[in-house]
Scaffold this motif. Structure first.
Motif, PDB file in Angstrom:
ATOM      1  N   LYS A  48       0.121  -1.000   0.167  1.00  0.00           N
ATOM      2  CA  LYS A  48      -0.106   0.381   0.137  1.00  0.00           C
ATOM      3  C   LYS A  48       0.947   1.598   0.106  1.00  0.00           C
ATOM      4  N   GLU A  49       0.678   2.392  -0.959  1.00  0.00           N
ATOM      5  CA  GLU A  49       1.057   3.784  -0.986  1.00  0.00           C
ATOM      6  C   GLU A  49       1.082   4.482   0.482  1.00  0.00           C
ATOM      7  N   ASN A  50       2.003   5.148   1.266  1.00  0.00           N
ATOM      8  CA  ASN A  50       2.371   5.381   2.769  1.00  0.00           C
ATOM      9  C   ASN A  50       2.238   7.241   2.404  1.00  0.00           C
ATOM     10  N   ILE A  51       1.024   7.859   2.081  1.00  0.00           N
ATOM     11  CA  ILE A  51       1.247   8.941   1.841  1.00  0.00           C
ATOM     12  C   ILE A  51       2.399   9.853   2.290  1.00  0.00           C
ATOM     13  N   ILE A  52       2.037   9.658   3.562  1.00  0.00           N
ATOM     14  CA  ILE A  52       3.031  10.531   4.700  1.00  0.00           C
ATOM     15  C   ILE A  52       4.326  10.541   4.464  1.00  0.00           C
ATOM     16  N   GLN A  53       4.921   8.858   3.824  1.00  0.00           N
ATOM     17  CA  GLN A  53       5.908   8.730   3.246  1.00  0.00           C
ATOM     18  C   GLN A  53       6.626   9.009   2.834  1.00  0.00           C
ATOM     19  N   ILE A  54       5.198   9.502   1.665  1.00  0.00           N
ATOM     20  CA  ILE A  54       6.196   9.691   0.221  1.00  0.00           C
ATOM     21  C   ILE A  54       6.491  11.514   0.256  1.00  0.00           C
ATOM     22  N   LYS A  55       5.038  12.391   1.186  1.00  0.00           N
ATOM     23  CA  LYS A  55       4.925  13.761   0.955  1.00  0.00           C
ATOM     24  C   LYS A  55       6.320  13.917   1.622  1.00  0.00           C
ATOM     25  N   SER A  56       6.657  13.728   2.664  1.00  0.00           N
ATOM     26  CA  SER A  56       7.317  14.254   4.005  1.00  0.00           C
ATOM     27  C   SER A  56       8.966  13.894   3.773  1.00  0.00           C
ATOM     28  N   TYR A  57       8.978  12.701   2.376  1.00  0.00           N
ATOM     29  CA  TYR A  57      10.510  13.104   1.387  1.00  0.00           C
ATOM     30  C   TYR A  57      10.450  13.838   0.471  1.00  0.00           C
ATOM     31  N   GLU A  58       9.401  13.919  -0.421  1.00  0.00           N
ATOM     32  CA  GLU A  58       8.939  14.835  -1.326  1.00  0.00           C
ATOM     33  C   GLU A  58       9.357  16.181  -0.580  1.00  0.00           C
ATOM     34  N   PHE A  59       9.117  16.536   0.608  1.00  0.00           N
ATOM     35  CA  PHE A  59       9.107  17.600   0.907  1.00  0.00           C
ATOM     36  C   PHE A  59      10.713  17.746   1.769  1.00  0.00           C
ATOM     37  N   LEU A  98       6.430   9.212  15.628  1.00  0.00           N
ATOM     38  CA  LEU A  98       5.488  10.246  14.770  1.00  0.00           C
ATOM     39  C   LEU A  98       5.321  11.715  15.845  1.00  0.00           C
ATOM     40  N   SER A  99       5.087  11.318  16.439  1.00  0.00           N
ATOM     41  CA  SER A  99       5.392  12.895  17.569  1.00  0.00           C
ATOM     42  C   SER A  99       6.334  13.925  17.411  1.00  0.00           C
ATOM     43  N   ILE A 100       7.505  12.446  17.103  1.00  0.00           N
ATOM     44  CA  ILE A 100       8.631  13.485  16.949  1.00  0.00           C
ATOM     45  C   ILE A 100       8.676  14.341  15.533  1.00  0.00           C
ATOM     46  N   SER A 101       8.161  13.272  14.740  1.00  0.00           N
ATOM     47  CA  SER A 101       7.653  13.899  13.122  1.00  0.00           C
ATOM     48  C   SER A 101       6.799  15.338  13.159  1.00  0.00           C
ATOM     49  N   TYR A 102       6.110  14.952  14.295  1.00  0.00           N
ATOM     50  CA  TYR A 102       5.328  16.201  14.064  1.00  0.00           C
ATOM     51  C   TYR A 102       5.152  17.507  14.445  1.00  0.00           C
ATOM     52  N   LYS A 103       6.537  17.593  15.638  1.00  0.00           N
ATOM     53  CA  LYS A 103       7.048  18.355  16.729  1.00  0.00           C
ATOM     54  C   LYS A 103       8.142  18.930  15.117  1.00  0.00           C
ATOM     55  N   ILE A 119      -1.881  16.202   8.045  1.00  0.00           N
ATOM     56  CA  ILE A 119      -1.670  14.569   7.852  1.00  0.00           C
ATOM     57  C   ILE A 119      -1.518  13.587   8.689  1.00  0.00           C
ATOM     58  N   ILE A 120       0.178  13.774   9.926  1.00  0.00           N
ATOM     59  CA  ILE A 120       0.546  13.888  10.845  1.00  0.00           C
ATOM     60  C   ILE A 120      -0.318  13.770  12.711  1.00  0.00           C
ATOM     61  N   GLY A 121      -1.337  14.579  12.747  1.00  0.00           N
ATOM     62  CA  GLY A 121      -1.910  14.720  13.179  1.00  0.00           C
ATOM     63  C   GLY A 121      -3.196  13.948  13.239  1.00  0.00           C
ATOM     64  N   SER A 122      -3.852  13.807  11.882  1.00  0.00           N
ATOM     65  CA  SER A 122      -4.513  12.967  11.253  1.00  0.00           C
ATOM     66  C   SER A 122      -4.571  11.401  12.023  1.00  0.00           C
TER      67      SER A 122
END
Length: 116
Positions: A2-13, A64-69, A105-108
């Motif tokens: 399955k495609e992981n949207i946050i993985q893709i978006k955070s890498y592209e960012f 994930l909490s560290i990612s959000y921070k 996305i991370i918050g959700s």
């Protein structure tokens, strides 16, 4: 798989943040704030990767909490660079929109995990 949207978006960012860092150093001769932006902006995706590889649900949530921070911090640095005229409003806008989307996305994901 399955495609992981946050993985893709955070890498592209992270890729765009590296490019922005190069621009700030080469064009604006700004080395202090841009280094902070580079560190926090690339850390988002690194912690998402660690969360995905987490050994437990608690480990997943901690990373994930560290990612959000780190995303919150990145949002701060982009605004600061904009408001100190290292970035124009036009140049900062797509980065701000993207980091706000990542935060949502991370918050959700965090809310979903907490409620399950």
């Amino acid at each position: 798989m399955k495609e992981n949207i946050i993985q893709i978006k955070s890498y592209e960012f992270a890729i765009r943040i590296v490019e922005l860092y190069k621009y700030l150093c080469e064009e604006k001769k700004e080395f202090v704030l841009s280094k902070q932006l580079l560190r926090s902006g690339t850390s988002i995706g690194a912690n998402v990767e660690e969360a995905i590889g987490g050994q437990s649900r608690k480990d997943f949530m901690a990373k994930l909490s560290i990612s959000y921070k780190e995303a919150r911090e990145t949002h701060y640095w982009i605004r600061l660079l904009r408001d100190t005229n290292y970035l124009t409003k036009e140049k900062s806008k797509p980065y701000l929109l993207e980091i706000e989307e990542i935060l949502k996305i991370i918050g959700s994901i965090q809310k979903t995990i907490r409620n399950s």
